[in-house]
Every structure is written in structure tokens, then in C-alpha cells.
Design a protein around this motif. Structure first.
Motif, PDB file in Angstrom:
ATOM      1  N   GLY A  86       0.841  -1.234   0.192  1.00 36.99           N
ATOM      2  CA  GLY A  86       0.054  -0.149   0.026  1.00 36.99           C
ATOM      3  C   GLY A  86       0.809   1.308   0.119  1.00 36.99           C
ATOM      4  N   ASN A  87       2.159   0.975  -0.250  1.00 36.49           N
ATOM      5  CA  ASN A  87       3.039   2.199  -0.258  1.00 36.49           C
ATOM      6  C   ASN A  87       3.806   2.442  -1.540  1.00 36.49           C
ATOM      7  OD1 ASN A  87       2.418   2.886   2.517  1.00 36.49           O
ATOM      8  ND2 ASN A  87       4.067   1.408   3.363  1.00 36.49           N
ATOM      9  N   ASP A  88       3.311   3.294  -2.318  1.00 38.44           N
ATOM     10  CA  ASP A  88       4.084   3.218  -3.810  1.00 38.44           C
ATOM     11  C   ASP A  88       5.404   3.381  -3.899  1.00 38.44           C
ATOM     12  OD1 ASP A  88       1.345   3.198  -4.757  1.00 38.44           O
ATOM     13  OD2 ASP A  88       1.069   5.387  -4.746  1.00 38.44           O
ATOM     14  N   ASP A  89       5.946   4.184  -2.928  1.00 39.27           N
ATOM     15  CA  ASP A  89       7.474   4.374  -2.559  1.00 39.27           C
ATOM     16  C   ASP A  89       8.341   3.169  -2.308  1.00 39.27           C
ATOM     17  OD1 ASP A  89       6.361   4.811  -0.304  1.00 39.27           O
ATOM     18  OD2 ASP A  89       7.687   6.507   0.377  1.00 39.27           O
ATOM     19  N   LEU A  90       7.670   2.224  -1.958  1.00 39.73           N
ATOM     20  CA  LEU A  90       8.194   0.957  -1.198  1.00 39.73           C
ATOM     21  C   LEU A  90       8.036  -0.275  -2.141  1.00 39.73           C
ATOM     22  CD1 LEU A  90       7.935   1.373   2.556  1.00 39.73           C
ATOM     23  CD2 LEU A  90       9.991   1.889   1.126  1.00 39.73           C
ATOM     24  N   PHE A  91       7.561  -0.066  -3.383  1.00 40.52           N
ATOM     25  CA  PHE A  91       7.073  -1.121  -4.046  1.00 40.52           C
ATOM     26  C   PHE A  91       8.145  -2.334  -4.404  1.00 40.52           C
ATOM     27  CE2 PHE A  91       4.942  -2.366  -8.541  1.00 40.52           C
ATOM     28  CZ  PHE A  91       4.327  -3.362  -8.008  1.00 40.52           C
ATOM     29  N   PRO A  92       9.318  -2.178  -4.594  1.00 32.74           N
ATOM     30  CA  PRO A  92      10.185  -2.948  -4.958  1.00 32.74           C
ATOM     31  C   PRO A  92      10.545  -3.873  -3.732  1.00 32.74           C
ATOM     32  CG  PRO A  92      10.949  -0.979  -5.884  1.00 32.74           C
ATOM     33  CD  PRO A  92       9.706  -0.569  -5.036  1.00 32.74           C
ATOM     34  N   GLN A  93      10.615  -3.088  -2.401  1.00 38.32           N
ATOM     35  CA  GLN A  93      10.875  -3.839  -1.063  1.00 38.32           C
ATOM     36  C   GLN A  93       9.702  -4.553  -0.964  1.00 38.32           C
ATOM     37  OE1 GLN A  93      11.367  -0.513  -1.872  1.00 38.32           O
ATOM     38  NE2 GLN A  93      12.545   0.399  -0.349  1.00 38.32           N
ATOM     39  N   TYR A  94       8.533  -4.470  -1.129  1.00 38.52           N
ATOM     40  CA  TYR A  94       7.359  -5.310  -0.913  1.00 38.52           C
ATOM     41  C   TYR A  94       7.314  -6.378  -1.837  1.00 38.52           C
ATOM     42  CZ  TYR A  94       4.541  -2.429   2.529  1.00 38.52           C
ATOM     43  OH  TYR A  94       4.106  -1.859   3.600  1.00 38.52           O
ATOM     44  N   LEU A  95       7.765  -6.299  -3.179  1.00 37.01           N
ATOM     45  CA  LEU A  95       7.797  -7.321  -4.094  1.00 37.01           C
ATOM     46  C   LEU A  95       8.933  -8.339  -3.569  1.00 37.01           C
ATOM     47  CD1 LEU A  95       7.599  -5.560  -7.416  1.00 37.01           C
ATOM     48  CD2 LEU A  95       5.913  -7.139  -6.436  1.00 37.01           C
ATOM     49  N   ALA A  96       9.862  -7.801  -3.125  1.00 32.43           N
ATOM     50  CA  ALA A  96      11.184  -8.531  -2.543  1.00 32.43           C
ATOM     51  C   ALA A  96      10.834  -9.553  -1.400  1.00 32.43           C
ATOM     52  CB  ALA A  96      12.616  -7.988  -2.061  1.00 32.43           C
ATOM     53  N   ILE A  97       9.629  -9.001  -0.734  1.00 34.49           N
ATOM     54  CA  ILE A  97       9.260 -10.059   0.395  1.00 34.49           C
ATOM     55  C   ILE A  97       8.026 -10.957  -0.041  1.00 34.49           C
ATOM     56  CG2 ILE A  97      10.252  -8.794   2.285  1.00 34.49           C
ATOM     57  CD1 ILE A  97       7.785  -7.433   2.819  1.00 34.49           C
ATOM     58  N   ASN A  98       7.814 -11.051  -1.339  1.00 36.47           N
ATOM     59  CA  ASN A  98       6.793 -11.701  -1.865  1.00 36.47           C
ATOM     60  C   ASN A  98       5.412 -11.153  -1.795  1.00 36.47           C
ATOM     61  OD1 ASN A  98       6.647 -14.238  -3.459  1.00 36.47           O
ATOM     62  ND2 ASN A  98       5.530 -15.226  -1.632  1.00 36.47           N
ATOM     63  N   ALA A  99       5.202  -9.798  -1.867  1.00 30.46           N
ATOM     64  CA  ALA A  99       3.965  -9.362  -1.776  1.00 30.46           C
ATOM     65  C   ALA A  99       3.251  -9.735  -3.189  1.00 30.46           C
ATOM     66  CB  ALA A  99       4.033  -7.873  -2.011  1.00 30.46           C
ATOM     67  N   ALA A 100       1.980  -9.768  -3.101  1.00 31.57           N
ATOM     68  CA  ALA A 100       1.195 -10.388  -4.238  1.00 31.57           C
ATOM     69  C   ALA A 100       1.039  -9.214  -5.182  1.00 31.57           C
ATOM     70  CB  ALA A 100      -0.377 -10.662  -3.820  1.00 31.57           C
ATOM     71  N   GLY A 101       1.203  -7.956  -4.849  1.00 29.30           N
ATOM     72  CA  GLY A 101       0.999  -6.822  -5.737  1.00 29.30           C
ATOM     73  C   GLY A 101       0.916  -5.487  -5.119  1.00 29.30           C
ATOM     74  N   ILE A 102       0.053  -4.490  -5.645  1.00 27.24           N
ATOM     75  CA  ILE A 102       0.175  -3.184  -5.021  1.00 27.24           C
ATOM     76  C   ILE A 102      -1.424  -2.660  -5.286  1.00 27.24           C
ATOM     77  CG2 ILE A 102       0.810  -2.175  -7.214  1.00 27.24           C
ATOM     78  CD1 ILE A 102       2.432   0.010  -5.491  1.00 27.24           C
ATOM     79  N   ILE A 103      -1.547  -1.774  -4.503  1.00 26.80           N
ATOM     80  CA  ILE A 103      -2.821  -1.038  -4.567  1.00 26.80           C
ATOM     81  C   ILE A 103      -2.373   0.342  -4.340  1.00 26.80           C
ATOM     82  CG2 ILE A 103      -4.948  -0.175  -3.564  1.00 26.80           C
ATOM     83  CD1 ILE A 103      -5.663  -2.841  -2.339  1.00 26.80           C
ATOM     84  N   SER A 104      -2.448   1.066  -5.583  1.00 26.43           N
ATOM     85  CA  SER A 104      -1.565   2.456  -5.708  1.00 26.43           C
ATOM     86  C   SER A 104      -2.376   3.460  -6.185  1.00 26.43           C
ATOM     87  CB  SER A 104      -0.503   1.986  -6.966  1.00 26.43           C
ATOM     88  OG  SER A 104       0.183   3.392  -7.546  1.00 26.43           O
ATOM     89  N   ALA A 105      -2.225   4.714  -5.536  1.00 27.37           N
ATOM     90  CA  ALA A 105      -2.547   6.074  -5.700  1.00 27.37           C
ATOM     91  C   ALA A 105      -2.154   6.493  -6.878  1.00 27.37           C
ATOM     92  CB  ALA A 105      -2.836   6.757  -4.404  1.00 27.37           C
ATOM     93  N   ALA A 106      -0.751   6.569  -6.886  1.00 34.01           N
ATOM     94  CA  ALA A 106       0.001   7.007  -7.829  1.00 34.01           C
ATOM     95  C   ALA A 106      -0.188   6.349  -9.337  1.00 34.01           C
ATOM     96  CB  ALA A 106       1.517   7.232  -7.508  1.00 34.01           C
ATOM     97  N   GLY A 107      -0.810   5.138  -9.117  1.00 36.40           N
ATOM     98  CA  GLY A 107      -0.962   4.516 -10.310  1.00 36.40           C
ATOM     99  C   GLY A 107      -2.215   5.075 -11.306  1.00 36.40           C
ATOM    100  N   ASN A 108      -3.098   6.162 -10.664  1.00 38.77           N
ATOM    101  CA  ASN A 108      -3.857   6.872 -11.342  1.00 38.77           C
ATOM    102  C   ASN A 108      -3.220   7.688 -12.736  1.00 38.77           C
ATOM    103  OD1 ASN A 108      -6.865   7.397 -10.400  1.00 38.77           O
ATOM    104  ND2 ASN A 108      -5.456   7.116  -8.387  1.00 38.77           N
ATOM    105  N   VAL A 109      -1.745   8.115 -12.354  1.00 39.56           N
ATOM    106  CA  VAL A 109      -1.213   8.877 -13.328  1.00 39.56           C
ATOM    107  C   VAL A 109      -0.232   7.936 -14.100  1.00 39.56           C
ATOM    108  CG1 VAL A 109       0.147  10.633 -13.865  1.00 39.56           C
ATOM    109  CG2 VAL A 109      -1.533  10.677 -12.026  1.00 39.56           C
ATOM    110  N   PHE A 110       0.275   7.002 -13.127  1.00 39.60           N
ATOM    111  CA  PHE A 110       1.567   6.044 -13.722  1.00 39.60           C
ATOM    112  C   PHE A 110       1.184   4.877 -13.856  1.00 39.60           C
ATOM    113  CE2 PHE A 110       3.298   9.904 -11.405  1.00 39.60           C
ATOM    114  CZ  PHE A 110       3.606  10.643 -12.317  1.00 39.60           C
ATOM    115  N   ALA A 111      -0.041   4.351 -14.102  1.00 38.21           N
ATOM    116  CA  ALA A 111      -0.404   2.952 -14.221  1.00 38.21           C
ATOM    117  C   ALA A 111       0.774   1.944 -15.056  1.00 38.21           C
ATOM    118  CB  ALA A 111      -1.655   2.695 -14.534  1.00 38.21           C
ATOM    119  N   PRO A 112       1.012   2.709 -16.351  1.00 29.45           N
ATOM    120  CA  PRO A 112       1.581   1.679 -17.430  1.00 29.45           C
ATOM    121  C   PRO A 112       3.193   1.402 -16.713  1.00 29.45           C
ATOM    122  CG  PRO A 112       0.748   3.623 -18.345  1.00 29.45           C
ATOM    123  CD  PRO A 112       0.268   3.876 -16.841  1.00 29.45           C
ATOM    124  N   ALA A 113       3.788   2.421 -15.838  1.00 28.80           N
ATOM    125  CA  ALA A 113       5.092   2.042 -15.243  1.00 28.80           C
ATOM    126  C   ALA A 113       4.840   1.004 -13.992  1.00 28.80           C
ATOM    127  CB  ALA A 113       5.429   3.457 -14.765  1.00 28.80           C
TER     128      ALA A 113
END
Length: 295
Positions: free
Chosen positions: A186-213
């Protein structure tokens, strides 16, 4: 159950504060074109706390009709009152969501017995529940022991949207419970760190603008190309941080206006982004790779 990139959808508004449905429709289509796996409706980024019951119902009708099952839908229903959370959840179930997002009750700071009973009653309504843990907004940090009891007693909790910045706590939760449910960043600025501990994905506010990235970062990382994923994240990072120069979603909506998706209007008690921060955002947007943005 919930994997990949989910955008916590903003609510575009006209200058008079009315919901801007044409811009909302365009925003939905841009998100789907970007390849998101799901959309969260009526979350924090949607300014749900300022919407009337009638507006919330109209937004859900509009969005679910527009989406037509093309991606998963999670609907935010949580409040700091169990009674109103239950009513919101009943209303949401009429739209057949894939799950409901239920924040830990804010302000009240419920004790363990109350917290567990709160989620039990919501879960009894039948929808998979995503618990939203965001101590910075709610004032409630759920200890690991209490979370263990909660998950044991409420098996309908299918995911946790984790927005704690205590990475020791986050890692401990991921290790203990990550195989039991979808542990979601749930923290856009920590996305890689969460993926590194096997997070399933992200719920992103910044994705409103930057979803492709965000979609590309997720695909690269889960495809084993972690260095490429982080290089893209590093490119996006200053823009992510700019989304939170002021309270979400003020800066996100300003960015959306700048790229042609509605106006920057937010409802009180949120106010307009400062001139200084607008200038910072403008500089970043003007220098950014356009492929990072929705279109």
C-alpha cells in the motif's frame, strides 16, 4: 486471490465539486489500457469520506457498468463505525465486487476484542475482505499477535493492504502470513521492497497517473528481471514522491489535470496544492518520459 497492480481510483470532479463522470469514464479506460489487474473503488484516493451515500451509489453503478468485468473490482466500505461499515458493505455487495476493502477503524483505536468482532461481522456478509492497515491515518497499529488471532478467527480475510512504513513489522507479517492471504503493498514508494518479500502486488494511488510504469515494474520483477524493474522504479521514484508532497489525492489530481484527465478539484477539508508544489510537479512532469503516464 488478489495479485498484480490495482489502482485506487480517484474521483474526478468539476470546478463546482460535482462528480465529473465523463472524465471518470476516460480514466477507467486509460487504466484498463495500461493493463492493470484491478481497480479499487471508493478508497481513500476517491475522497470517499466527502461523498454522500447517493454519490457513492451512483459512482459504483457508473464504474461497474463501465468496467463490465474486464478487471477485478474491490470496493472500499470501511469506516470507524461497525454499523456504517456493515451498511456500506451491504450496499457494495449489490454491485458484485471481487472483494471489499475495510480499513481498521480510525480514531476509536479499538481493542483486540472489538477489532476482531468488527471484521467478523463484516465477513459474515459474504464478500472476501481485504484488511487495510494504515497506522499513519488511523492511529492504530495492529500488533502481530493480534493480527494472528484476527486471521485465525476471520478466515474470510483474503488480503491485507499494508501501508505501514515499519519494514521490520512488514517483513514479519509477510513471513508469518504471506502464504495465508494476498499481502498487498500500500506504499507506492516501497513497491520493490514489498515485491522482494513476496507481496502479491500493489494498490496504488500514484497508479492513477503512472499505471503503465507500475504494470511494467510488476511484470519485470515477477519475471525475474529485478534489476530492470528497479531501474524503472528509480526513474519513476521522484514522480511517486511528488504525488505525496501534500495530502493524497491533491497532487495526484493536479497531475491528472496536467495530463488531461479532469480537473484538480478536491473537496474540503482538502485544499488546492500550493503554488510551490505545483511548480515542483510541473518540472518533474515536463522532464518525464511520457510512456510512464496513462493515455
Amino acid at each position: 486471490m488478489f495479485k498484480g497492480v490495482y489502482t485506487a481510483l480517484a474521483t474526478p470532479m468539476a470546478a463546482d465539486g460535482a462528480v465529473d463522470y465523463p472524465s471518470l469514464g476516460r480514466l477507467i479506460e486509460a487504466q484498463l489500457a495500461a493493463g492493470v489487474d484491478g481497480l479499487v473503488l471508493l478508497g481513500t484516493t476517491a475522497e470517499t469520506a466527502t461523498l454522500s451515500a447517493e454519490e457513492k451509489n451512483e459512482i459504483l453503478y457508473f464504474c461497474t457498468k463501465q468496467i463490465q468485468g474486464r478487471v477485478k473490482i474491490i470496493i472500499g466500505t470501511g469506516t470507524n463505525s461497525t454499523a456504517s461499515t456493515l451498511q456500506n458493505t451491504r450496499d457494495a455487495l449489490a454491485f458484485k465486487p471481487d472483494g471489499v476493502l475495510v480499513v481498521t477503524p480510525y480514531y476509536n483505536k479499538p481493542n483486540p476484542a472489538g477489532l476482531i468482532e468488527h471484521y467478523k461481522q463484516v465477513a459474515a456478509l459474504g464478500a472476501p475482505v481485504v484488511m487495510y492497515h494504515i497506522p499513519g491515518r488511523t492511529g492504530l497499529k495492529v500488533p502481530g499477535e493480534v493480527l494472528g488471532r484476527l486471521l485465525a478467527e476471520v478466515p474470510q480475510i483474503a488480503g491485507i493492504k499494508e501501508s505501514d512504513y515499519d519494514m521490520a513489522h512488514v517483513t514479519d507479517t509477510a513471513v508469518k502470513f504471506g502464504n495465508r492471504l494476498s499481502y498487498i503493498c500500500g506504499n507506492d514508494d516501497l513497491f520493490p521492497q514489498y515485491l522482494a518479500i513476496n507481496a502479491a502486488g500493489i494498490i496504488s494511488a500514484a497508479g492513477n497517473v503512472f499505471a503503465p510504469a507500475f504494470v511494467q515494474i510488476y511484470k519485470l520483477f515477477t519475471g525475474g528481471q529485478t534489476q530492470k524493474a528497479f531501474a524503472l522504479f528509480a526513474k519513476l521514484y521522484p514522480l511517486i514522491k511528488a504525488c505525496y508532497l501534500e495530502t493524497n489525492p491533491t497532487c495526484v489530481k493536479y497531475m491528472l489535470e496536467k495530463i488531461g484527465f479532469g480537473s484538480q478539484t478536491v473537496r474540503l477539508p482538502l485544499g488546492e496544492v500550493s503554488a510551490e508544489n505545483k511548480q515542483k510537479i510541473d518540472r518533474l512532469l515536463n522532464a518525464a518520459d511520457a510512456s510512464l503516464f496513462i493515455h
